[in-house]
Design an enzyme around this catalytic site. Structure first.
Site, PDB file in Angstrom:
ATOM      1  N   ASP A 139       3.167 -14.538  23.417  1.00  0.00           N
ATOM      2  CA  ASP A 139       4.235 -14.678  25.540  1.00  0.00           C
ATOM      3  C   ASP A 139       5.867 -15.207  24.542  1.00  0.00           C
ATOM      4  O   ASP A 139       6.492 -14.858  25.520  1.00  0.00           O
ATOM      5  CB  ASP A 139       3.538 -16.032  25.823  1.00  0.00           C
ATOM      6  CG  ASP A 139       2.828 -16.235  26.366  1.00  0.00           C
ATOM      7  OD1 ASP A 139       1.521 -16.399  25.652  1.00  0.00           O
ATOM      8  OD2 ASP A 139       2.604 -15.539  28.043  1.00  0.00           O
TER       9      ASP A 139
ATOM     10  N   TYR B 242      -0.393 -17.340  33.938  1.00  0.00           N
ATOM     11  CA  TYR B 242      -0.286 -19.384  33.144  1.00  0.00           C
ATOM     12  C   TYR B 242       0.767 -19.785  32.815  1.00  0.00           C
ATOM     13  O   TYR B 242       1.876 -19.351  32.977  1.00  0.00           O
ATOM     14  CB  TYR B 242      -0.698 -19.023  31.473  1.00  0.00           C
ATOM     15  CG  TYR B 242      -2.231 -19.353  31.664  1.00  0.00           C
ATOM     16  CD1 TYR B 242      -2.649 -20.115  31.536  1.00  0.00           C
ATOM     17  CD2 TYR B 242      -3.384 -17.747  31.211  1.00  0.00           C
ATOM     18  CE1 TYR B 242      -4.449 -20.619  31.115  1.00  0.00           C
ATOM     19  CE2 TYR B 242      -4.579 -18.542  30.782  1.00  0.00           C
ATOM     20  CZ  TYR B 242      -4.716 -19.482  30.949  1.00  0.00           C
ATOM     21  OH  TYR B 242      -6.346 -19.785  30.988  1.00  0.00           O
TER      22      TYR B 242
HETATM   23 CU   LIG Z   1      -7.008 -20.029  29.570  1.00  0.00          CU
END
Ligand SMILES: [Cu+2]
Length: 632
Positions: A290, A374
């Site tokens: 990320d 996320y």
């Molecule tokens: Cu996770």
């Protein structure tokens, strides 16, 4: 332009000035885009010597027409380009994903006849209802043909405007998109499973039910204001002082963290994280870095008082840039506040009658970012007793696939949990790398590994009750790749090799790790080569200003070996030196049905505690919380 502190983040005016230098040098001809743009910090020695600092910016440029990638450093002080290196992507890796790649990939994928045919076979003739997720490709070599700048694309259905697309994965199909040729060069179509139908739209009352009415208000008031002061990016609270920084790639950074006027950390940040998924089917390549591939800082949220943060909050804005190098301000990106944290210490003495209680408090410096499905909160806590804690809060929506149900005995799936009917959430890990540039009481530091154990019955231990510490000094980089060991209570003590406390022992801070698994991918896997940092919980290197990124400078499609494995190849002496600790932590996530459709925060992190740094409990001077709280 007023003169900033050398560690202050780059300002909008500085980004523009740097851009002008690049324009003048002919580096920004169309269609060149910025994949990263940020401050190139001055070397530590210069900062500590308070030498006049040159302001430099670093830019990762990509020509979206040719794929040519250039790593540029400019000096704002001297108004010139310092370096401009053209990458060899096969060896160096590719630049991070551009913001514009998201829309471009959607368009390219939806224009491809092969991918459209795969969708039509599954009943989706109308691709306007399909959402595409561009996923970094990794590096797998032949036959993946992944030396080109590319992403792999998974698809989800969003039939209604407010539907949660992640609830409706179209499994079995991936499009491989060449970002330079702007075309799909391969479609993998391995199996068909029904697209799960149950709505995951947690905003919809029909899905979540009516709001509960039984929660009464909690209000936090600090009638005299908070106890910290924020002067620009300089933060002071109780015995603590530090500087706050922010970078489009790594997000929040902390600098020159001192307690009681003594240095502890020169710099602390979380400069990488990898989220590898454990489903070996056609989506074997799914693993996001990320930070290095998507730049977590760039996606920082604007925080809202009373919603994201409670109490007396001070906010700092963050400045990042868009693909064209134009500054963009993220208002209220960094939150600074103070929290009550329960009991600090307490004792009722059976002999002298003293009954005392003290409240713990912590200073919180945090930000939240959204990367695809996320959301991650990065929190740093500083406590009255000298403890430092890093906590990451993972929330948001699980990445999903279809669940084959009866295709496996008893409906089990070896690599995923069924979280809604026909909906699977593959097992995965979130492995973060903390870079802790330690300066415990100064630059001369060393690391000791401390294990505890009992001793067997013997002449000196006739009843077998002995408890001892085993202390092992990590002298060289080659010895400092270490795993945590919960069964031994393993910790790592960062000692000063020149300063001692009143017991003539080195002053130190101790790193307390969580003992969760490190990278579970096979050590011979292509992913393990790229995520070398995640093979151990700890690495220690000698400080080098160029060694900043645990998986290398260019993580996207990097063929492997960059970052920590390269840093330690010289096997430098780390005993009594200026050292950096790299700590891998984070959960191996076996999703639960309760993580769907939006996941309650899962926490992970580590703690640094003073260990003989102070000569006794440094909080005896904390007053009782109120006059009625003190007796005896
Ligand atoms: Cu996770």
């Amino acid at each position: 332009m007023s003169s900033p502190h050398p560690l202050d983040p780059a300002t909008a005016a500085e980004y523009l000035a740097g851009r002008d230098i690049m324009v003048a040098a002919g580096l920004l001809a169309e269609p060149v885009r910025f994949a990263y743009y940020g401050l190139e910090e001055p070397p530590k020695d210069d900062v500590l010597a308070e030498a006049p600092a040159e302001r430099r910016l670093r830019a990762f440029l990509v020509n979206t027409g040719t794929g040519e990638s250039t790593d540029v450093v400019v000096s704002l002080t001297h108004q010139k380009v310092i370096s401009a290196r053209t990458l060899q992507p096969g060896a160096d890796g590719q630049m991070p994903i551009l913001e514009s790649d998201f829309a471009a990939v959607d368009e390219i994928t939806k224009a491809d006849p092969g991918w459209r045919a795969a969708m039509a076979r599954r009943g989706y003739d109308d691709v306007s209802k399909i959402r595409t997720a561009p996923i970094t490709a990794g590096a797998f070599g032949p036959p993946d043909d992944d030396r080109r700048r590319m992403v792999r694309v998974l698809a989800f259905v969003q039939a209604r405007e407010h539907d949660l697309a992640w609830a409706h994965p179209i499994d079995g199909v991936a499009a491989y998109v060449d970002l330079v040729e702007k075309k799909v060069f391969k479609v993998t179509d391995e199996f068909e499973l029904p697209v799960p139908e149950e709505s995951g739209d947690y905003d919809d009352e029909a899905v979540r039910g009516p709001h509960r009415t039984t929660l009464r208000p909690i209000e936090i008031t600090q009638p005299e204001g908070p106890s910290f002061t924020l002067d620009g990016h300089a933060l002071r609270w109780q015995d603590w002082s530090m500087r706050i920084g922010f970078d489009a790639r790594e997000g929040l950074t902390l600098h020159q963290v001192n307690v009681d006027g003594r240095p502890v950390l020169y710099r602390a940040s979380i400069p990488e994280m990898v989220v590898p998924y454990g489903d070996p089917k056609f989506r074997y390549w799914q693993a996001y870095f990320d930070t290095g591939e998507y730049l977590v800082g760039k996606w920082a949220n604007s925080l809202e008082l009373g919603c994201d943060c409670l109490g007396e909050i001070a906010y700092l804005d963050a400045t990042v840039t868009d693909d064209t190098g134009q500054p963009r301000t993220i208002p209220n990106a960094i939150c600074v506040h103070e929290e009550d944290f329960g009991i600090l210490w307490k004792h009722t003495d059976i002999f002298n009658g003293s009954a005392q209680s003290r409240r713990q408090r912590r200073l919180v410096v945090s930000y939240f970012t959204t990367v695809g499905n996320y959301d991650y909160g990065f929190y740093w806590y500083f406590y009255l007793d000298g403890t430092i804690e890093c906590e990451i809060k993972a929330t948001g929506v699980l990445f999903t696939s279809a669940h084959p149900g009866p295709a496996y005995p008893d409906g089990a799936h070896p690599y995923a949990t069924e979280v809604a009917p026909g909906l699977a959430a593959p097992f995965h890990q979130h492995l973060f790398s903390a870079r802790l540039d330690m300066t415990v009481d100064g630059l001369a530091n060393a690391v000791e590994e401390v294990d505890v154990s009992g001793l067997p019955i013997g002449p000196d231990n006739p009843y077998g009750n002995a408890i001892v510490q085993k202390v092992t000094r990590l002298a060289r980089e080659s010895q400092a790749g270490r795993r945590a060991d919960g069964s031994r209570g393993r910790t790592w003590r960062i000692i000063n090799t020149e300063r001692t406390n009143r017991f003539a022992r080195p002053t130190s801070y101790t790193l307390y790790p969580e003992s969760a698994p490190v990278l579970l991918a096979d050590p011979d896997s292509p992913l393990a080569a790229r995520a070398g940092f995640a093979a151990n919980h700890l690495w220690v290197t000698r400080y080098d200003p160029d060694q900043r990124w645990p998986a290398g400078d260019f993580v996207n499609q990097n063929p492997g070996g960059a970052g920590i494995p390269a840093f330690i190849a010289g096997d430098r002496d780390i005993d009594g030196a200026d050292i950096v600790l790299w700590h891998t932590f984070g959960p191996t996530h076996i999703p639960r049905p309760e993580d769907w459709p939006v996941m309650p925060v899962a926490r992970c992190g580590f703690v640094l505690k003073p260990t003989g740094f102070f000569d006794r409990n440094p909080t005896l001077d904390v007053p009782p919380p109120g006059p009625h709280c003190s007796q005896g």
